[in-house]
Structure formats: C-alpha cells, structure tokens
Design an enzyme around this catalytic site. Structure first.
Site, PDB file in Angstrom:
ATOM      1  N   HIS A 191       0.824  -1.219   0.000  1.00 37.40           N
ATOM      2  CA  HIS A 191       0.000   0.000   0.000  1.00 37.40           C
ATOM      3  C   HIS A 191       0.856   1.266   0.000  1.00 37.40           C
ATOM      4  CE1 HIS A 191      -3.842  -1.945   0.148  1.00 37.40           C
ATOM      5  NE2 HIS A 191      -3.368  -2.772   1.042  1.00 37.40           N
ATOM      6  N   GLU A 433     -10.123 -11.421  -8.051  1.00 31.17           N
ATOM      7  CA  GLU A 433      -8.835 -11.482  -7.356  1.00 31.17           C
ATOM      8  C   GLU A 433      -8.635 -12.811  -6.648  1.00 31.17           C
ATOM      9  OE1 GLU A 433      -8.886  -8.217  -4.520  1.00 31.17           O
ATOM     10  OE2 GLU A 433     -11.060  -8.301  -4.481  1.00 31.17           O
ATOM     11  N   ASP A 457      -3.779  -9.183  -5.597  1.00 31.09           N
ATOM     12  CA  ASP A 457      -4.175 -10.342  -4.806  1.00 31.09           C
ATOM     13  C   ASP A 457      -4.269 -11.610  -5.650  1.00 31.09           C
ATOM     14  OD1 ASP A 457      -4.264  -9.402  -2.212  1.00 31.09           O
ATOM     15  OD2 ASP A 457      -6.312  -8.664  -2.372  1.00 31.09           O
ATOM     16  N   CYS A 504      -7.535  -3.434 -12.480  1.00 29.00           N
ATOM     17  CA  CYS A 504      -7.201  -2.314 -11.597  1.00 29.00           C
ATOM     18  C   CYS A 504      -6.021  -2.640 -10.698  1.00 29.00           C
ATOM     19  CB  CYS A 504      -8.404  -1.900 -10.759  1.00 29.00           C
ATOM     20  SG  CYS A 504      -9.083  -3.242  -9.765  1.00 29.00           S
TER      21      CYS A 504
END
Length: 573
Positions: A191, A433, A457, A504
């Site tokens: 992140h 994912e 993921d 994405c």
C-alpha cells in the site's frame, strides 16, 4: 566510494534531499524513587506544554492538508492534555508515591484507559482510551527527550525513511515537502508503494536495512527508476543524478502532450485508460494525467481516515464529489475493502493467523449489514451525479455476489419508495482477485455487468506467496503463464457474454505487461494516475494484432515468467 543501497523501484522519479526518520522511538523507562517531587512535577508540566504546542501545530497543518473535519481528531488529544483529573492524578502520584514523572504518567493513564475501555455500552467513551494512549506516547517522548515522528509537521524538503509506511502514515505526507520515501520492507504492490504512485513521488521499498544505514539529516539520492539509494553522495554523483532527474522531467513533459488525446493503438484500436484513486483529493492527478475514467475508487480510505464509521451523508458527499468531477466519464467504486493489512480501530476484527485469507472485504460487508447498507445507500444517492459503476471486492462464489447485489437492489427500492432519485444505469460488477472466481468467470459473466481484475491479490493467491514477504517475493510473477491463462479466461468469458473486462491491479500500468494485456483483449486499464500518460505513449506504438500473437505465444509456448519477458522484449525491438 559512495554507499549504494538496492531496493525495489516502486514509484518513478529521482529525488535528492535530507532524510527524515519516521521511526517509533524507544519509550521504555525505569520506575524510580525521587525525593524532589517539585522537580518531577515541573518536568511533567513542561512535557505537557510541549505536547500541546506540538499538537496545535499538527492540528493546524492537518486542517490545511486534510480538511477541518479530519483535523478535529486532534481536538480530543488537546482536551486530554488539559484534563484536570488526569493531570491531578499524575501530580498526586508523584507527591504521594515519590515516583518519577514517567512512572506517574504511566500509572495514571493506565487507570483512565482501563475505565474507558470497560465502557462497552458507550462507543464514544471507549474511543477516548485510544486518545489517551496517543497523548501518553507524545508526553513520554518529551519526558525522555526523544523525537516522536510526525509527518504532518514536516515543513522542509525531505526524503522519508521508515521500516514501513501504513496507509495513515502515507496519507499525512505532504507532496510539497516529502520528495520521496524509502522503506525496509514492502513490494511494488504494497500500500505504501501504491500511495507513492498516487502522490507521484519517487519511492523505493524492500531495501531491507535503510533505517539502520542512515540517520536524521543525511543527504541521499533516491532513484525510483532503478531502485537505488545513494547515501551521502559526493558532488559528482549529485551532478549525475541532477541531470538524470532533469531528463526524466523532460520525458514527463513529452508525455504531458498526450494529455488531451485518446488512447489509440498503432492500428487504430481505442483502449480506455483509467486511474485508481483513494480519496477525492486524488482527482487532480486523474485530470492532470488525462485519465479517461476512474477505474478504482478505494473507499476504505473513507473509513481509515475517520475515528468512527463514516456516516451516510459523509460518504454521499465524497462519492458525489468524485462523480461530478468526472462528468460523463465512468467511475468504478469498490465497496469497503477492510481486512488483511488494513484495520480500523473502531471495528473489532478477530486476530487471525492468515488475515489475507480471512475475514475481509465483502465477507465483512455481508456480515456487518448495517455498515454495508449505509455505504450502498450513499452510493445510490450519489449515482445521479455521474456515471457510477459499483464493484464488490473479494468475491469467491456466485452466492456472495447474488447476496451483495440483492442487498443493493433492496436499498435501491427503499430509496425510491422514500422519493429519492436513483440512477437506472448503474453497472454492477466484481473484482476478480480469487482464483476460484477466475476459473468460473464464464458463470459469473452471465450475472455481472463487468469484471475488474485485481492482480495484486490474484497473483499472491495463485502463487500461494504473500506479496509483502521478501523471502518469497520471487514468486510474485505477473508474467507467469499461469497468471496469463487466468486473465485470458476472465477476458474471454466477459466478451462471450457481451461484457467488458478491466484491470485495476498494478499490472495494468506495468510497461512489460501492457503489450500482453492488449493482446489478451483487455478493454480497460486502470492504474496509478502517474502511469497513465506513459502507458498512452506506449499504446501508440503497439499493433493489437501483433500483440494478440504475442499473448498467444506467451501462454502456449512459454514455460516461465522469464521466457515471457524475453518474448515481450523480442516483439518490442
């Protein structure tokens, strides 16, 4: 000889500045008996005054950079610092028990924290326990004479150094002053790396030991293009990288010329390039980089930047702002994706051995019905202000999607009955994912309006390798033929049912992956805004027919990720 440290290039760019150590200090102390109580009381008085002054400045900066509402959390901290009961208890401890100020503060605050945490029927008062813990840490730091890092108070150009950066840490970074950051741990999809790309600042993660190699104020160079850190560089190295930084800025200026152009391949095929955002503040980056849509709005930051569950009206305002700003351009909003490495202090999540495989995202939303319904109502109300698409994360089964969609439709009916206008053209899709969903994408494609592939993921679940773990980082292989086959199945399944498929995950902006994804037929590429123009430039050079041949060969002829990369390089010569 200049000391060079190698890490993972997480965000493009070059920065030269002094370091700012964002590291929690050692706040341990020894309980001592004291004879001069008045001196200890003066120490605690001085520490409280310094903490107040510091927090007032933090609050002022937070109001400017984050907004008045977000800054109000510091009002509670300032109130704690002025609380006569708490201060009186600390002073009494010092006088009556003849102990040092650190020990008196610890004992007094432990008592208050225990009282507040026990108020299970009063969530507001329970939250005050967290405020006292934060304030205690700040006052202790002043008593012990150590620096407590505070990114929101940075007021000069620096490069932030940290073991890791939490999403809340990164949210406090002011682009005006923070020119780059380097961390010990993390990968391209952590992140902190994703936020660096959103902030459009250079970043290197996974350096292993940057925090032990530099101290506050060291001059360093961060080369986010190659993943190198130069510690205490000499004049020649500074000159070399100053030139390199200028060349990169010139390249960005060339890409800037493509801002108003459509994304079209060499053979005339139009591709939609979208941007990922975390908050409405990221919209400047979307517009400045000419994105054609918002392909992922990560709504969890609404929850993470709040001291309690965001209200329906708060969420409505945020969604409305984004939709109105984008006009007719699509906005894909992902419902709350908390869990894994993203926690909320006010949501009591269970301690889990494998949180990424546990209670997170849609699993929480379906169980916490009130929270989920509040978010869906806010989205539905905002839908009339733009081109809204709603996406559910971490869907593993058809049943989960049906249950989530049923709740959405139920809330839509409730709003309409109450006379609230709701758009009739909201597309509803899912993130792909989880490998199980990718394998039966043909089944999902009959029920959803679109797919958006979350490769961050999907790759870690397919390879059974934690993307945050450096020891298995070699298994994070976006170009592995197994991953490409899953992506192909998702795209083909969508197209068979007349639906669109986007991506994405960070792979969408990966310049090696883009030719492969174009060849696989991906309709929408959503990435950090800073990657949009670079990708548009690359797209103009690619022939979609040749890339289809490339993708077919990669899937059917290559055995390893390395072979796939070699094949891409061969086609791009």
């Amino acid at each position: 000889m200049v000391d060079v440290l190698k890490g993972i290039a997480a965000s493009d760019g070059i920065a030269i500045a002094k370091t700012y150590m964002l590291i929690e200090p050692d706040l341990t102390f020894t309980k001592k008996s004291v004879e001069d109580s008045e001196s200890e009381i003066q120490r605690i008085t001085d520490a409280l005054a310094k903490a107040k002054e510091e927090l007032s400045l933090i609050r002022e900066n937070a109001a400017k950079s984050l907004g008045e509402e977000e800054a109000q959390v510091f009002d509670a901290h300032l109130m704690v610092l002025s609380d006569p009961d708490l201060i009186g208890t600390v002073e009494s401890n010092i006088k009556d028990n003849k102990v040092n100020a650190e020990s008196a503060l610890q004992e007094a605050t432990d008592t208050f924290i225990s009282i507040f945490e026990g108020m299970e029927d009063n969530p507001y008062m329970q939250e005050r326990a967290a405020d006292i813990k934060d304030v205690r840490k700040r006052v202790l730091a002043h008593l012990l004479g150590v620096k407590l890092p505070s990114p929101s108070t940075i007021d000069e150009e620096v490069i932030v150094i940290a073991h890791d950066l939490t999403p809340s840490d990164t949210a406090q970074l002011n682009r005006k002053y923070v020119k780059a950051f380097v961390t010990d741990i993390g990968g391209r999809t952590s992140h902190s790396a994703i936020m660096a790309r959103s902030l459009e600042i250079p970043a290197i993660v996974g350096s292993k030991d940057i925090t032990s190699r530099v101290v506050d104020g060291d001059e360093i160079i961060v080369d986010g293009l190659e993943g190198q850190v130069f510690i205490k560089p000499d004049a020649d190295t500074i000159h070399t990288y100053s030139v390199k930084a200028e060349e990169f800025e010139n390249q960005k200026a060339e890409w800037e010329k493509l801002k108003e152009e459509d994304t079209v391949t060499a053979d005339g095929k139009h591709i939609e390039l979208a941007a990922n955002i975390g908050t409405p503040k990221d919209l400047d980056g979307v517009h400045n980089n000419g994105a054609e849509a918002v392909g992922l709005y990560r709504t969890e930051f609404l929850y993470m930047d709040s001291s309690d569950f965001p209200t329906e009206d708060d969420q409505y305002t945020a969604y409305k702002t984004v939709l109105e700003s984008m006009g007719e351009k699509p906005v894909v909003v992902r419902t709350m994706d908390i869990g894994g490495d993203k926690e909320l202090p006010y949501l009591d999540l269970p301690h889990e051995m494998n949180p990424f495989l546990g209670y997170r995202a849609i699993r929480i939303s379906l169980n916490e019905s009130d929270m989920f319904r509040t978010q869906l109502r806010a989205l539905l109300r905002a839908s009339v202000h733009g081109n809204l698409r709603i996406m559910f994360p971490m869907i593993a089964t058809i049943g989960e999607f049906r249950e989530a969609k049923a709740i959405l439709l139920e809330e839509k009916e409730n709003l309409i009955k109450d006379g609230v206008e709701v758009s009739d053209s909201i597309q509803v899709g899912i993130m792909i994912e989880i490998p199980a969903a990718a394998v039966i994408a043909d089944k999902f494609a009959k029920e959803v309006d679109f797919f958006s592939i979350g490769t961050n993921d999907l790759i870690q679940y397919t390879m059974a390798a934690d993307r945050m773990n450096e020891r298995v980082s070699y298994l994070y292989q976006p170009y592995n033929p197994s991953i490409l086959r899953l992506i192909k199945n998702v795209i083909d399944s969508a197209h068979k049912e007349g639906k669109w498929a986007g991506m994405c995950g960070e792979m969408a902006g990966d310049q090696t992956a883009v030719p492969l994804l174009l060849g696989l037929g991906l309709d929408e590429f959503s990435m950090s805004a800073s990657s949009v123009l670079k990708t548009r430039s690359l797209m103009k050079t690619l022939d979609s027919t040749k890339m289809a041949e490339l993708a077919d060969r990669a899937i059917n002829e290559c055995d390893t990720a390395e072979e796939v990369v070699g094949l891409v390089e061969e086609y791009l010569k």
